[in-house]
Design a protein around this motif. Structure first.
Motif, PDB file in Angstrom:
ATOM      1  N   SER A 198       6.847   7.250  -3.417  1.00  0.00           N
ATOM      2  CA  SER A 198       7.567   6.461  -4.431  1.00  0.00           C
ATOM      3  C   SER A 198       9.071   6.446  -4.183  1.00  0.00           C
ATOM      4  N   ALA A 199       9.645   7.634  -3.974  1.00  0.00           N
ATOM      5  CA  ALA A 199      11.087   7.714  -3.777  1.00  0.00           C
ATOM      6  C   ALA A 199      11.502   7.023  -2.490  1.00  0.00           C
ATOM      7  N   GLY A 200      10.694   7.165  -1.442  1.00  0.00           N
ATOM      8  CA  GLY A 200      11.003   6.500  -0.185  1.00  0.00           C
ATOM      9  C   GLY A 200      10.961   4.993  -0.308  1.00  0.00           C
ATOM     10  N   ILE A 201      10.042   4.493  -1.122  1.00  0.00           N
ATOM     11  CA  ILE A 201       9.954   3.045  -1.345  1.00  0.00           C
ATOM     12  C   ILE A 201      11.266   2.521  -1.919  1.00  0.00           C
ATOM     13  N   VAL A 202      11.837   3.265  -2.864  1.00  0.00           N
ATOM     14  CA  VAL A 202      13.091   2.844  -3.496  1.00  0.00           C
ATOM     15  C   VAL A 202      14.290   3.043  -2.568  1.00  0.00           C
ATOM     16  N   ASN A 203      14.349   4.194  -1.900  1.00  0.00           N
ATOM     17  CA  ASN A 203      15.562   4.583  -1.186  1.00  0.00           C
ATOM     18  C   ASN A 203      15.638   4.149   0.280  1.00  0.00           C
ATOM     19  N   PHE A 204      14.490   3.840   0.899  1.00  0.00           N
ATOM     20  CA  PHE A 204      14.513   3.584   2.342  1.00  0.00           C
ATOM     21  C   PHE A 204      13.730   2.319   2.676  1.00  0.00           C
ATOM     22  N   SER A 205      14.258   1.202   2.231  1.00  0.00           N
ATOM     23  CA  SER A 205      13.552  -0.074   2.372  1.00  0.00           C
ATOM     24  C   SER A 205      13.340  -0.472   3.824  1.00  0.00           C
ATOM     25  N   GLU A 206      14.197  -0.001   4.721  1.00  0.00           N
ATOM     26  CA  GLU A 206      14.074  -0.370   6.126  1.00  0.00           C
ATOM     27  C   GLU A 206      13.009   0.447   6.858  1.00  0.00           C
ATOM     28  N   HIS A 207      12.353   1.363   6.145  1.00  0.00           N
ATOM     29  CA  HIS A 207      11.379   2.243   6.787  1.00  0.00           C
ATOM     30  C   HIS A 207      10.032   2.245   6.051  1.00  0.00           C
ATOM     31  N   HIS A 208       9.650   1.115   5.515  1.00  0.00           N
ATOM     32  CA  HIS A 208       8.392   1.043   4.776  1.00  0.00           C
ATOM     33  C   HIS A 208       7.166   1.015   5.689  1.00  0.00           C
ATOM     34  N   TYR A 209       7.298   0.554   6.888  1.00  0.00           N
ATOM     35  CA  TYR A 209       6.208   0.503   7.861  1.00  0.00           C
ATOM     36  C   TYR A 209       4.979  -0.240   7.305  1.00  0.00           C
ATOM     37  N   ASP A 210       3.795   0.136   7.755  1.00  0.00           N
ATOM     38  CA  ASP A 210       2.590  -0.650   7.454  1.00  0.00           C
ATOM     39  C   ASP A 210       1.987  -0.338   6.088  1.00  0.00           C
ATOM     40  N   TRP A 211       2.093   0.906   5.652  1.00  0.00           N
ATOM     41  CA  TRP A 211       1.548   1.322   4.352  1.00  0.00           C
ATOM     42  C   TRP A 211       2.610   2.102   3.578  1.00  0.00           C
ATOM     43  N   VAL A 212       2.722   1.830   2.270  1.00  0.00           N
ATOM     44  CA  VAL A 212       3.492   2.689   1.364  1.00  0.00           C
ATOM     45  C   VAL A 212       2.518   3.366   0.409  1.00  0.00           C
ATOM     46  N   ARG A 213       2.960   4.512  -0.141  1.00  0.00           N
ATOM     47  CA  ARG A 213       2.057   5.335  -0.942  1.00  0.00           C
ATOM     48  C   ARG A 213       2.695   5.670  -2.302  1.00  0.00           C
ATOM     49  N   PRO A 214       2.761   4.690  -3.210  1.00  0.00           N
ATOM     50  CA  PRO A 214       3.390   4.946  -4.500  1.00  0.00           C
ATOM     51  C   PRO A 214       2.546   5.848  -5.393  1.00  0.00           C
ATOM     52  N   GLY A 215       3.224   6.720  -6.118  1.00  0.00           N
ATOM     53  CA  GLY A 215       2.556   7.585  -7.084  1.00  0.00           C
ATOM     54  C   GLY A 215       3.203   7.454  -8.447  1.00  0.00           C
ATOM     55  N   ILE A 216       4.180   8.312  -8.728  1.00  0.00           N
ATOM     56  CA  ILE A 216       4.766   8.376 -10.070  1.00  0.00           C
ATOM     57  C   ILE A 216       5.379   7.054 -10.496  1.00  0.00           C
ATOM     58  N   ILE A 217       5.856   6.265  -9.561  1.00  0.00           N
ATOM     59  CA  ILE A 217       6.479   4.986  -9.901  1.00  0.00           C
ATOM     60  C   ILE A 217       5.486   4.043 -10.575  1.00  0.00           C
ATOM     61  N   LEU A 218       4.196   4.180 -10.241  1.00  0.00           N
ATOM     62  CA  LEU A 218       3.172   3.331 -10.856  1.00  0.00           C
ATOM     63  C   LEU A 218       3.023   3.607 -12.347  1.00  0.00           C
ATOM     64  N   TYR A 219       3.377   4.812 -12.752  1.00  0.00           N
ATOM     65  CA  TYR A 219       3.155   5.228 -14.135  1.00  0.00           C
ATOM     66  C   TYR A 219       4.423   5.129 -14.985  1.00  0.00           C
ATOM     67  N   GLY A 220       5.481   4.558 -14.370  1.00  0.00           N
ATOM     68  CA  GLY A 220       6.662   4.211 -15.156  1.00  0.00           C
ATOM     69  C   GLY A 220       7.788   5.203 -15.149  1.00  0.00           C
ATOM     70  N   SER A 221       7.726   6.218 -14.272  1.00  0.00           N
ATOM     71  CA  SER A 221       8.809   7.195 -14.179  1.00  0.00           C
ATOM     72  C   SER A 221       9.648   6.931 -12.943  1.00  0.00           C
ATOM     73  N   SER A 222      10.917   7.234 -13.042  1.00  0.00           N
ATOM     74  CA  SER A 222      11.789   7.055 -11.893  1.00  0.00           C
ATOM     75  C   SER A 222      11.529   8.138 -10.855  1.00  0.00           C
ATOM     76  N   PRO A 223      11.378   7.765  -9.583  1.00  0.00           N
ATOM     77  CA  PRO A 223      11.159   8.765  -8.539  1.00  0.00           C
ATOM     78  C   PRO A 223      12.447   9.253  -7.880  1.00  0.00           C
ATOM     79  N   VAL A 224      13.594   8.723  -8.300  1.00  0.00           N
ATOM     80  CA  VAL A 224      14.859   9.058  -7.642  1.00  0.00           C
ATOM     81  C   VAL A 224      15.850   9.609  -8.660  1.00  0.00           C
ATOM     82  N   ILE A 225      16.834  10.337  -8.148  1.00  0.00           N
ATOM     83  CA  ILE A 225      17.728  11.058  -9.056  1.00  0.00           C
ATOM     84  C   ILE A 225      18.866  10.201  -9.597  1.00  0.00           C
TER      85      ILE A 225
END
Length: 369
Positions: A198-225
């Motif tokens: 989740s945090a990588g999806i938000v913070n590192f858009s240039e490194h998403h590659y073929d699959w992303v693996r969201p967790g806490i972001i799906l449930y409405g919480s912020s994954p980044v500080i």
């Protein structure tokens, strides 16, 4: 009444936010730990636009299959035994391989060509230092698996993705990028990559590659500080509420609850709320912790401080600032949802939203919005 209300539409909204952030990547939506406490049965219908789901145990994978999920299931810790590897083949579950015993099971018991278990998530330890092969080990494992007929997704896990500027992030990204390039150039260009949680999806858009693996972001919480859920346009997927069951005025200098931790500085109007750590509300919160009391007649909400120790079945709140005309007895109290957000409650409890969501018990009544 203690109530947990799950909002599938919010989960779908949050999934769409992930897809906007990573439009070129497939999505493996994490539903481990009973969908972060939200309930797998309630959550799966909201994730139909995901490309797959991720679970931590084979029992969770089996539950998802029994609920009718027929897309990819990724077992993110892999099979725990040789027998479980065979069961994964029978249930068409794709497994992580992160150490030699799992590699041996895969090489000794190859699934049919059309089996989803032919897709292996090969774990590379880039710096988290929990699961995964080192660089040499992951290259050797990839070569053996590819020669045996497996399709490979190189994967790793960030240790500090929530903090964009943490120096280990750049190191992990470089290690992952280098090894993926080696695998694609020396073994097969078809080898895929999966780096971002989740945090990588938000913070590192240039490194998403073929699959992303969201967790806490799906449930409405912020994954980044450095960004709130609201700033990321996320919707809370769980409302946790209870009810005021009694009112009293506590005299100045009197204490409340176990240990008399909170002492009234003046005569204080208080309310007893029918919820506690037996329901999943954290036992220890700081003096900034609050709940929202809802006026049923106007639907207006009033923030009220939590005072005294949280008990197993009840908390006490300060309602002295709620207008006298508001009928408090039996009023609804929001413990977390839109306000306070579960991220706020977690901060007041010195923990993270993941823990609070996963720890809600089965005592509250479960509803869907």
């Amino acid at each position: 009444m203690r109530t947990i209300t799950i909002k599938p539409k919010a989960i779908t909204h949050n999934l769409n936010q992930v897809k906007k952030l990573a439009p070129q990547s497939k999505v493996l939506a994490m539903v481990k730990s009973n969908a972060y406490g939200h309930g797998v049965a309630a959550v799966l219908p909201a994730l139909t636009q995901a490309d797959g789901i991720g679970v931590a145990t084979f029992t969770e994978a089996l539950e998802a299959r029994q609920l009718g999920w027929n897309k990819t299931i990724g077992l993110v810790e892999g099979a725990f035994t040789a027998d479980e590897w065979q069961q994964a083949i029978e249930q068409d579950v794709s497994c992580v391989i992160h150490h030699v015993p799992q590699l041996t099971w895969a090489l000794d018991n190859v699934p049919p060509a059309d089996s989803a278990t032919r897709v292996v998530w090969l774990k590379y330890n880039t710096g988290m230092n929990r699961l995964g092969f080192n660089a040499e080990g992951v290259i050797n494992a990839a070569r053996q698996l590819k020669e045996t007929g497996y399709q490979l997704i190189l994967t790793t896990h960030f240790a500090n993705a929530d903090d964009h500027d943490h120096p280990l992030n750049a190191m992990q990204i470089q290690r992952f990028t280098d090894v993926l390039a080696i695998l694609q150039s020396t073994i097969s260009p078809t080898i895929k990559g999966s780096l971002c949680n989740s945090a990588g999806i938000v913070n590192f858009s240039e490194h998403h590659y073929d699959w992303v693996r969201p967790g806490i972001i799906l449930y409405g919480s912020s994954p980044v500080i450095d960004k709130t859920a609201q700033e990321l346009d996320l919707q809370s997927a769980m409302d946790f509420s209870a009810q005021i069951i009694a009112l009293q005025t506590v005299s100045a200098n009197d204490g409340i609850g176990y240990g008399s931790r909170w002492i009234a500085q003046q005569d204080t109007k208080t309310a007893l709320v029918s919820v506690g750590y037996g329901d999943g509300y954290p036992r220890v919160v700081n003096d900034d912790a609050y709940v929202s009391v809802i006026d049923d007649t106007s639907n207006h909400s009033y923030p009220c401080a939590v005072i005294g120790r949280v008990a197993m079945d009840m908390i006490v709140i300060d309602v002295s600032k709620v207008p006298a005309e508001v009928p408090l007895l039996n009023s609804k109290v929001i413990l977390w949802g839109s306000a306070p957000h579960v991220d706020e409650v977690a901060a007041h409890a010195g923990t993270i939203s993941y823990e609070l969501l996963c720890r809600v018990t089965m005592r509250p009544k479960r509803l869907q919005a």
